[in-house]
Design an enzyme around this catalytic site. Structure first.
Site, PDB file in Angstrom:
ATOM      1  N   TYR A 161       0.836  -1.201   0.000  1.00  0.00           N
ATOM      2  CA  TYR A 161       0.000   0.000   0.000  1.00  0.00           C
ATOM      3  C   TYR A 161       0.871   1.251   0.000  1.00  0.00           C
ATOM      4  CZ  TYR A 161      -3.505   3.436   1.402  1.00  0.00           C
ATOM      5  OH  TYR A 161      -4.323   4.536   1.456  1.00  0.00           O
ATOM      6  N   LYS A 165       1.278   4.348  -2.853  1.00  0.00           N
ATOM      7  CA  LYS A 165       1.041   5.754  -2.561  1.00  0.00           C
ATOM      8  C   LYS A 165       2.317   6.590  -2.735  1.00  0.00           C
ATOM      9  CE  LYS A 165      -3.332   5.329  -1.776  1.00  0.00           C
ATOM     10  NZ  LYS A 165      -4.307   5.887  -2.732  1.00  0.00           N
TER      11      LYS A 165
END
Length: 276
Positions: A161, A165
């Site tokens: 994740y 990002k």
């Protein structure tokens, strides 16, 4: 040229059927948008929201698009062009989260899917519409990219994740600089980096020290206002900036101690369950 980027604009939102995506759609309608295109993989939820928002008189349409697939994004843009025209505002909101040690991630279901939806989808969609946004200088254009504080600081159980990002932030900031340096200043790019938001995606996660979990309304208000003003980066809450400053100043070993024992960043995902 009008200074208001929303009035009479066509706004396209990914991940628009619920949560923060729905709130962006409602803000677009309230702000006087000409039309709103709702993209989501959940066609039923997007259609229901479109029907509700259309009662305002704004042309709101739902499109089933799997943004993890480049060909679906290209086809979706063509449908929007045919129905409504070229977007003036793009909100790259769709995202997923997988919280686990890296070695437990499934290569396709977790790693590839996260990178496609959280990073590549925004690039693919923006690349599809950007040439027309550049060519039309009659009004201000906006691109709002929803990143995360996880893209500014490493955190255990968030490796993939966080990687997605970090990629989003690096691309978004580079795009902003390119548009400015080439003179396309009618297009503003805003990167939004929130800490945990109570949408259900981060169910079980705990906010670090001085970092309350934000409500979706708080988060979308901050991102929306930043987008309207053309603010390059919006970080919320304020402790995200503080943590970035400490990480930049302290040696890594010292920061690890501070992040783990003082800010409790490194244990914030220990009880993560997600939506299930």
């Amino acid at each position: 040229m009008t200074k208001d980027p929303i009035t009479d604009a066509l706004v396209l939102i990914t991940g628009a059927a619920r949560g923060m995506g729905e709130l962006y759609a409602r803000r677009a309608v309230a702000g006087g948008a000409r039309a709103v295109a709702l993209w989501d993989i959940d066609e039923d939820a997007a259609t229901a929201l479109a029907a509700d928002l259309s009662r305002s008189g704004v042309d709101v349409r739902a499109y089933k698009v799997d943004v993890s697939r480049q060909e679906e994004i290209a086809a979706g843009v063509e449908r929007v062009r045919s129905d409504l025209g070229t977007p003036d505002v793009v909100i790259n909101n769709a995202g997923i989260v997988r919280g686990a040690p890296f070695w437990e991630h499934d290569p396709a279901r977790d790693i590839e899917a996260t990178m496609r939806i959280n990073a590549l989808a925004a690039m693919w969609l923006t690349r599809e519409v950007l040439p027309e946004m550049i060519a039309d200088t009659s009004r201000p254009k906006r691109i709002l990219n929803i990143a995360s504080a996880a893209g500014t600081l490493a955190n255990p159980n968030m490796s993939v994740y966080a990687a997605s990002k970090w990629a989003m932030i690096g691309w978004s900031e580079s795009l902003r600089l390119e548009l400015s340096s080439y003179g396309h200043r009618h297009i503003a790019v805003t990167t939004f980096c929130p800490s945990y938001v109570s949408t259900g995606m981060f169910e079980g996660a705990r906010g670090p020290l001085m970092t309350p979990i934000m409500t979706p309304r708080q988060a979308t208000a901050a991102a929306w206002n930043g987008m309207l003003n053309g603010t390059p980066m919006v970080l919320r809450p304020w402790s995200v900036k503080l943590a970035m400053a400490f990480r930049g100043i302290l040696p890594t070993k010292w920061w690890d101690v501070v992040a783990n024992r003082v800010f409790k960043v490194y244990s914030s995902m220990d009880e993560f369950t997600g939506r299930g």
